[in-house]
Design an enzyme around this catalytic site. Structure first.
Site, mmCIF file in Angstrom:
data_model
loop_
_atom_site.group_PDB
_atom_site.id
_atom_site.type_symbol
_atom_site.label_atom_id
_atom_site.label_comp_id
_atom_site.label_asym_id
_atom_site.label_seq_id
_atom_site.Cartn_x
_atom_site.Cartn_y
_atom_site.Cartn_z
ATOM 1 N NE ARG A 182 3.966 -0.641 -9.010
ATOM 2 C CZ ARG A 182 3.475 -0.171 -7.876
ATOM 3 N NH1 ARG A 182 2.377 -0.667 -7.355
ATOM 4 N NH2 ARG A 182 4.104 0.813 -7.243
ATOM 5 N N GLY A 436 -1.348 11.293 2.612
ATOM 6 C CA GLY A 436 -0.241 11.223 3.563
ATOM 7 C C GLY A 436 1.144 11.076 2.975
HETATM 8 FE FE1 SRM Z 1 -3.690 3.754 -2.492
HETATM 9 C C1 SRM Z 1 -0.883 1.990 -1.808
HETATM 10 C C2 SRM Z 1 -4.824 3.227 0.590
HETATM 11 C C3 SRM Z 1 -6.735 4.770 -3.500
HETATM 12 C C4 SRM Z 1 -2.244 5.121 -5.260
HETATM 13 N N1 SRM Z 1 -2.994 2.707 -0.895
HETATM 14 C C5 SRM Z 1 -1.825 2.028 -0.829
HETATM 15 C C6 SRM Z 1 -1.724 1.230 0.458
HETATM 16 C C7 SRM Z 1 -2.181 -0.165 0.176
HETATM 17 C C8 SRM Z 1 -0.289 1.252 1.015
HETATM 18 C C9 SRM Z 1 -0.101 0.351 2.217
HETATM 19 O O1 SRM Z 1 0.286 -0.772 2.040
HETATM 20 O O2 SRM Z 1 -0.313 0.805 3.325
HETATM 21 C C10 SRM Z 1 -2.708 2.032 1.348
HETATM 22 C C11 SRM Z 1 -3.420 1.268 2.427
HETATM 23 C C12 SRM Z 1 -3.577 2.143 3.654
HETATM 24 C C13 SRM Z 1 -4.647 1.701 4.572
HETATM 25 O O3 SRM Z 1 -4.353 1.011 5.566
HETATM 26 O O4 SRM Z 1 -5.787 2.079 4.354
HETATM 27 C C14 SRM Z 1 -3.593 2.685 0.308
HETATM 28 N N2 SRM Z 1 -5.475 3.844 -1.642
HETATM 29 C C15 SRM Z 1 -5.723 3.697 -0.325
HETATM 30 C C16 SRM Z 1 -7.136 4.141 0.015
HETATM 31 C C17 SRM Z 1 -7.752 3.339 1.156
HETATM 32 C C18 SRM Z 1 -7.122 5.636 0.359
HETATM 33 C C19 SRM Z 1 -8.395 6.117 1.033
HETATM 34 O O5 SRM Z 1 -8.299 6.480 2.210
HETATM 35 O O6 SRM Z 1 -9.440 6.113 0.411
HETATM 36 C C20 SRM Z 1 -7.794 3.946 -1.352
HETATM 37 C C21 SRM Z 1 -8.312 2.557 -1.556
HETATM 38 C C22 SRM Z 1 -9.043 2.398 -2.840
HETATM 39 C C23 SRM Z 1 -9.680 1.036 -2.978
HETATM 40 O O7 SRM Z 1 -10.778 0.863 -2.445
HETATM 41 O O8 SRM Z 1 -9.093 0.175 -3.628
HETATM 42 C C24 SRM Z 1 -6.611 4.198 -2.265
HETATM 43 N N3 SRM Z 1 -4.382 4.704 -4.121
HETATM 44 C C25 SRM Z 1 -5.671 5.127 -4.308
HETATM 45 C C26 SRM Z 1 -5.721 6.015 -5.429
HETATM 46 C C27 SRM Z 1 -6.946 6.818 -5.884
HETATM 47 C C28 SRM Z 1 -7.749 6.177 -6.952
HETATM 48 O O9 SRM Z 1 -7.624 4.997 -7.247
HETATM 49 O O10 SRM Z 1 -8.541 6.926 -7.525
HETATM 50 C C29 SRM Z 1 -4.438 6.116 -5.930
HETATM 51 C C30 SRM Z 1 -3.961 7.009 -7.096
HETATM 52 C C31 SRM Z 1 -4.449 6.516 -8.410
HETATM 53 C C32 SRM Z 1 -3.599 5.425 -8.989
HETATM 54 O O11 SRM Z 1 -3.521 4.344 -8.410
HETATM 55 O O12 SRM Z 1 -3.040 5.651 -10.060
HETATM 56 C C33 SRM Z 1 -3.608 5.283 -5.102
HETATM 57 N N4 SRM Z 1 -1.891 3.561 -3.402
HETATM 58 C C34 SRM Z 1 -1.461 4.258 -4.500
HETATM 59 C C35 SRM Z 1 -0.089 3.948 -4.752
HETATM 60 C C36 SRM Z 1 0.780 4.528 -5.897
HETATM 61 C C37 SRM Z 1 0.664 3.647 -7.095
HETATM 62 C C38 SRM Z 1 1.841 3.749 -8.036
HETATM 63 O O13 SRM Z 1 1.656 3.407 -9.217
HETATM 64 O O14 SRM Z 1 2.940 4.118 -7.611
HETATM 65 C C39 SRM Z 1 0.307 3.046 -3.750
HETATM 66 C C40 SRM Z 1 1.702 2.403 -3.575
HETATM 67 C C41 SRM Z 1 1.868 1.182 -4.398
HETATM 68 O O15 SRM Z 1 0.948 0.678 -5.022
HETATM 69 O O16 SRM Z 1 3.013 0.725 -4.417
HETATM 70 C C42 SRM Z 1 -0.837 2.838 -2.923
HETATM 71 FE FE1 SF4 Z 2 -1.800 6.112 0.341
HETATM 72 FE FE2 SF4 Z 2 -2.077 7.874 2.273
HETATM 73 FE FE3 SF4 Z 2 -0.865 5.548 2.761
HETATM 74 FE FE4 SF4 Z 2 0.362 7.327 1.275
HETATM 75 S S1 SF4 Z 2 -0.224 7.601 3.419
HETATM 76 S S2 SF4 Z 2 0.112 5.133 0.793
HETATM 77 S S3 SF4 Z 2 -1.308 8.317 0.227
HETATM 78 S S4 SF4 Z 2 -2.997 5.830 2.241
#
Ligand code: SRM
Ligand code: SF4
Length: 527
Positions: A182, A436
């Site tokens: 993961r 979101g």
């Molecule tokens: Fe995230 C999935 C955006 C930080 C937990 N995250 C996603 C996806 C890829 C979902 C998708 O396919 O659409 C989002 C992309 C949306 C887009 O178009 O931007 C997305 N995550 C983001 C970002 C861009 C949020 C932001 O606006 O800053 C951050 C990108 C970080 C980076 O540069 O890599 C982002 N995501 C985080 C964090 C915060 C952190 O890392 O401190 C978390 C919570 C911490 C963690 O991971 O434990 C986070 N994202 C998730 C999860 C839930 C993970 C899980 O174990 O269930 C998902 C869903 C998944 O992975 O299946 C997810």
């Molecule tokens: Fe992450 Fe926000 Fe997309 Fe949910 S809506 S997966 S919190 S970026």
């Protein structure tokens, strides 16, 4: 990976996709994919495997991809920023870039037919987007003031870079690290204020002295997901800076080889730690690294409240300053990126750093250049002294681009903060985080007030709503908050937030313009 004597687990959909073909292979197929276009592509390639290269297909904007970079320690230089601006610019009004909650940047609107050229450009400028999605290690976060912080304990820049290079094979892609069970997050802190939210990471390094030598205590297993939000726990290990890469590798290989893969909802590192117990996990990491690990130092060196890095401050280098620039909800457009690159070059040394609050820092501005810097027109929009609610606003992507989103976040967050600031005076900064959906990318659990998208009901209709979280603490006493209210329709949110701000953060109602009576009408006539 199955060990001798263990039965082979049933593969979930994602494990099957990975088993069929490694996403890194697509690097060799980009010209072909570009020639056939997004509609003819194999769905698993388009929606899943391309994420191994940092390309995220966006179902909400058909035909367009998001490109997620990797920036170790959140550092980018002006020429690289300009190269990214040119990519954003080629897509006109349909494109922008977002600074992320992991000190990183993502570009919007990318078309597959342009990807071969875009990747050549990234290579030319020393940039990479490889392994920034799916079952890979995300951007390695480090102290944003690394190397310039007057109170720094360890400069994290080189360490973040070396860990990134180990994981990605110097940005070219590393088949040994691309198939984790993961996602995986790593943070390296060298400061006293925990500016990286160490506790949210699967693996984090926290500065600590052992026998008068500075190194790191190690914590593991932090994660947010819809099913589980937990802070990382001590591994009871101390490492010197020289051993950070080796320990990161050993933890990752232990996780790759033994992590749980059957149920994707229960595959993060914490589930393996939970299954084995922390002692066994530590023993397995020792086996992997090939020698016993040192017991953790008694105390760590996180001892300050968290900075927000906004405004101009002195660096440890005499005569130099850094400027923390507030970027509302982290959103940048092409011209902003060109302007910021120019400003970084003209006033600083061309360097720009991102923060996990989705803002940026321009370091190395000499005292003599401060006055003209402060007159830059862009600083009217990207303030060095924003109002107290805007100042610490964070928002995830939301429904504008993200298929998981249950609500619109970024634009709503901005409009709400403006409306609140018009009505309230708040003497202290308040950290309001929007996310979101329960994936928690916007980290509502670390906020003073966290807003998590959900669906609610109003007048018999399903509407966009939020659950409200409170009590998140950051810095040396970091603690996760908890959910205090559920399903507040977004249309009814403003009065609820006003009440919370008045009750818990000393906000005061501004005199409303309708009720404002000019002073002369209040003066009692002496005639
Ligand atoms: Fe995230 C999935 C955006 C930080 C937990 N995250 C996603 C996806 C890829 C979902 C998708 O396919 O659409 C989002 C992309 C949306 C887009 O178009 O931007 C997305 N995550 C983001 C970002 C861009 C949020 C932001 O606006 O800053 C951050 C990108 C970080 C980076 O540069 O890599 C982002 N995501 C985080 C964090 C915060 C952190 O890392 O401190 C978390 C919570 C911490 C963690 O991971 O434990 C986070 N994202 C998730 C999860 C839930 C993970 C899980 O174990 O269930 C998902 C869903 C998944 O992975 O299946 C997810
Ligand atoms: Fe992450 Fe926000 Fe997309 Fe949910 S809506 S997966 S919190 S970026």
């Amino acid at each position: 990976m199955t060990q001798a004597g263990e039965s082979k687990p049933t593969l979930n959909k994602f494990e099957k996709i990975k088993a069929e073909k490694d996403g890194l292979v697509l690097k060799q197929e980009l010209d072909y994919l570009a020639s056939i276009g997004w509609e003819a592509m194999d769905e698993a390639d388009r929606d899943y495997r391309l994420r191994d290269l940092g390309l995220f297909y966006r179902t909400v904007t058909p035909g367009k991809f998001m490109l997620r970079m990797r920036l170790a320690n959140g550092i980018i230089i002006a020429s690289q920023m300009r190269a990214l601006a040119e990519i954003v610019q080629q897509y006109g009004d349909e494109s922008n870039a977002d600074i992320t909650t992991r000190q990183n940047i993502q570009l919007r609107g990318v078309r597959i037919e342009d990807v071969p050229d875009i990747f050549k450009k990234l290579h030319q400028y020393g940039l990479t987007s490889v392994q920034s999605g799916v079952d890979n290690v995300r951007n390695i976060t480090g102290s944003p003031l690394a190397g310039i912080d007057p109170d720094e304990l360890i400069d994290t820049r080189g360490l973040c870079r070396m860990v990134q290079d180990m994981i990605t094979n110097n940005g070219e892609g590393n088949p040994a690290m691309v198939n984790l069970p993961r996602k995986f997050n790593i943070a390296i802190a060298g400061c006293k204020d925990n500016s990286v939210h160490a506790e949210l990471n699967d693996l984090a390094f926290i500065p600590a002295y052992k026998n008068d030598t500075i190194g790191f205590n190690v914590i593991v297993g932090g994660m947010f997901s819809p099913k589980l939000c937990v802070a990382a726990i001590p591994l009871n290990v101390w490492v010197s800076p020289d051993d950070v890469v080796a320990l990161s590798k050993a933890v990752l290989l232990t996780y790759r080889n033994h992590g749980l893969r059957a149920n994707r909802q229960k595959s993060r590192l914490m589930y393996l730690i939970d299954k084995w117990g922390i002692e066994e996990f530590r023993a397995q990491v020792e086996t992997q690294i090939g020698h016993p690990l040192e017991i953790a130092a008694e105390k760590d060196e996180f001892m300050w409240n968290k900075y927000d890095h906004i405004g101009v401050s002195k660096q440890k280098q005499p005569g130099l300053n850094f400027a923390g620039v507030h970027i509302p909800i982290g959103r940048l457009y092409a011209q902003d990126m060109f302007d910021l690159a120019r400003m970084a070059e003209v006033y600083g040394t061309g360097e720009i750093r991102f923060t996990v609050e989705q803002n940026l820092i321009i370091p190395n501005i000499p005292d003599s250049r401060l006055e003209p810097f402060l007159k830059e027109p862009l600083l009217e929009r990207f303030s060095l002294n924003p109002e107290n609610l805007s100042r610490r606003l964070v928002s995830c992507t939301g429904s504008q681009f993200c298929g998981f989103a249950l609500i619109e976040t970024k634009n709503r967050a901005l409009a709400m903060i403006k409306a609140l600031e018009a009505e309230l005076t708040v003497e202290q900064p308040v950290r309001i985080h929007w996310t979101g959906c329960p994936n928690s990318c916007g980290q509502p659990q670390v906020a003073d007030i966290g807003l998590m998208g959900t669906k609610g009901r109003k007048n018999g209709q399903v509407v966009e709503a939020v659950d409200i979280w409170m009590g998140g603490k950051v810095g040396f006493e970091a603690e996760l908050g908890s959910r205090i209210m559920k399903q507040i329709p977004c249309d009814d949110l403003k009065p609820v937030l006003k009440d919370l701000l008045i009750e818990h953060f000393g906000a005061k109602q501004k005199q409303s313009p309708e009720r404002f009576v000019p002073q002369e009408f209040l003066t009692v006539s002496s005639n």
